[in-house]
Write an enzyme that holds these catalytic residues in place. Sequence first.
Site, mmCIF file in Angstrom:
data_model
loop_
_atom_site.group_PDB
_atom_site.id
_atom_site.type_symbol
_atom_site.label_atom_id
_atom_site.label_comp_id
_atom_site.label_asym_id
_atom_site.label_seq_id
_atom_site.Cartn_x
_atom_site.Cartn_y
_atom_site.Cartn_z
ATOM 1 N N ASP A 451 0.843 -1.196 0.000
ATOM 2 C CA ASP A 451 0.000 0.000 0.000
ATOM 3 C C ASP A 451 0.881 1.251 0.000
ATOM 4 O OD1 ASP A 451 -2.261 1.605 0.289
ATOM 5 O OD2 ASP A 451 -2.871 0.766 2.222
ATOM 6 N N ASP A 520 -11.082 1.821 -2.468
ATOM 7 C CA ASP A 520 -11.578 1.602 -1.110
ATOM 8 C C ASP A 520 -13.096 1.703 -1.063
ATOM 9 O OD1 ASP A 520 -9.212 1.103 0.093
ATOM 10 O OD2 ASP A 520 -8.853 3.143 0.771
HETATM 11 C C1 DGJ Z 1 -5.601 2.172 2.266
HETATM 12 C C2 DGJ Z 1 -6.056 0.943 1.537
HETATM 13 O O1 DGJ Z 1 -6.638 1.305 0.317
HETATM 14 C C3 DGJ Z 1 -7.002 0.144 2.406
HETATM 15 O O2 DGJ Z 1 -7.457 -0.980 1.711
HETATM 16 C C4 DGJ Z 1 -6.318 -0.246 3.677
HETATM 17 O O3 DGJ Z 1 -5.294 -1.164 3.415
HETATM 18 C C5 DGJ Z 1 -5.772 0.998 4.382
HETATM 19 N N1 DGJ Z 1 -4.969 1.796 3.518
HETATM 20 C C6 DGJ Z 1 -4.967 0.613 5.591
HETATM 21 O O4 DGJ Z 1 -4.413 1.687 6.217
#
Ligand code: DGJ
Length: 713
Positions: A451, A520
């Site tokens: 990420d 997300d």
């Molecule tokens: C952003 C990501 O897009 C989410 O899926 C998750 O992993 C969060 N970060 C965790 O902080």
Amino acid sequence: MVTKKSTYVVGATADGYVINLHWGKRLTQLDDLNATVPLSDQSQNPPISYAMEELPAFGGLRYRDNVLKVDLPDGTRELNLLYSGAKSKDDTLLDIELSDGNRTDFKVTLHYELDTENDMIRRSYTVENGLKGRVNLDLALSAAWHPPTALDVDEKRELLTLAGEWNNEAQVQSTELKPGIAHTIQTPKGFTDHVSYPYFAIRQVPSEVNPGTEVYFGTLAWGGSWEITAHTNTYGYTRITGGMHHLDFGWTLEPGESFTTPVFIAGFTDEGLPGARRRLPRHARKYQQLSLQTQKNDSLYHPVLYNSWEAVTFDVTFDKQVALAEKAAPLGVELFVIDDGWFGDRNNDSAGLGDWYPNKEKFPNGLKPLADHVHDLGMQFGVWFEPESVNPNSNLYREHPDWVLYYDGVPRYEARNQLLLNLGLPEVQDYIYDHVSSIIEENDIDYIKWDMNRPYQGVTMHHYDRNPREAWVLIARGYQNLLAKLKKRFPNLWIESCASGGGRMDLSVLEHADQVWTSDNTRPDARLKIQYGASLFLPPRAMYGWVTESGDDNNVHIPLSFRFHTSFMGGLGIGANLNKYSDDDMKESTAWIALYKKLRPVIQNGDLDWLVPPSKVGEMIAVSQTTSKDQQEAVILAFRISSPFSAPMNPVRPRFLKDDVVYRVQIWLQDPHKVAEEYDMSGALLMHKGISLDGLNRAMFTSAVVYLKESYD
Ligand code: DGJ
């Protein structure tokens, strides 16, 4: 250069200019092409400006969008690049050599690589400093592309691009290509980003003069800041340029050094947007298969995963994750992923990033007992990392404050309470590689989610005897290098790329990572629009979607069936809080997952087309069709998002079937245990008459899965 259905011809004029003579429909003969620059009777419109030069470099009378600009050792900042030779290794690889007319030791080699079956060309070039002094590159985009000139001055052409934000990725935009306006999509933020995606498609708007089936489209394989510009004039001369963003870019070539740009990929089809939509994902898949062990075999399917981020965020402990894993396994989940919160002092987003060791309170005996338990349950085990980020409140930052990106005397601006490590520094790369790989090794990890949650700032190099602006490129290459090193050491490791959802979805990442986290935003109706855009360039198996509770409130309940069906479009994930699932929810989920596994050979390896785009707000319907390459099977996913007028839904008319084949049609609606309808019909009739989906006629959030399979009865 000839692909299955297109021809691309480059020629040198008598003066040595290297120009494009044809890009489009496949030609049967080439003798009638002439390498000349266009005539111009206006002194303000010098012919070379309008020539379709393959590499228009700043200099001479070139006033349209240039691709390359340099500072030469003698102070000259203009180039005049002329043909000096060509080499081809085989039918798919060609190099054309250019050198500056006045300083022949300054050389540029244009690289062309053909993806013949998908009618796509990959272009980049290498600049070589054979001069005695230093050369600075101020602008080094990757290529200029020239679709043919408009047929008449009134011809309208549409430019399709993808815009977005966090939670709202890959939204398809359409604009008319207007003369005199540089249509630029770009990001200066240091990574691929969500605000725009490096994708363009230009198609004719159908008219009496032109049926409008030709589409020119492309993308960049670059994970740093980037830009693409499409620019046309009143005569319809069109140039598309693109590559690394010019802002703050710099690279210095000492004598004898060379620099190669990222790849700019483009293609032609006369099969309209569906033709473009099929070619680019197939191309991306081909290059994934060339570079990743995990992708070589079509029948190694992407696993159904469970990830508890949306359900419990940072509240991950050994006991709670074990409880979730025990619920996930019987559903048929194949990969259990622990997301953010397992390491350092990480209880929220203000601390811990950089400290890649298990949090002692949450995992007193480390991650291994959880990994073992997950493996014992028959699932693979995955772990989240954000390797290039650091919270100032972390041991890593306290020990190495100089490892982040910063300028002396300028604030270190935090975003999500974090800074970014300078991936251009070898010691930072080593730290990340050593820590991530030892955690993978010690815990038998099968998958990582990489990420990244903030844009770049303070991008420079310290104690560096070269051009500090090189940092932009060093960082983007550093990220790719790390993924490549991890894949080399762990060839069977699955890697998912994520940057606050879908901020890192591009073809360079797909050569290093198996899949991307598309957004997300897991609301199924939002997701349809995101998937509609992202599927213009992502192979279906790389595009993950999760079944969650998102979108439900006191007034709206989105059925589980609708959630599964939207997530059936690519790789399937579950992100719901399983602790809240009733027995019926568990039973229903188990059955949907089983059905997905049955259909995934088609879903993951087929071509994803859209029969009805989700953007038609008035109708609030969306229909996708994924078809196997041999056209013997297809999966149609049909959605009635809303039904404000209770209007019946028109039959869904599939495409890309074989006329003379009889298909067995099976339809599932809300109930995964029961085939709602089943019958045989020929491909011709299916495509002509369509499939009635009466179950979607009246209610909102209704959906159907239709499976077509060649019937041998
Ligand atoms: C952003 C990501 O897009 C989410 O899926 C998750 O992993 C969060 N970060 C965790 O902080």
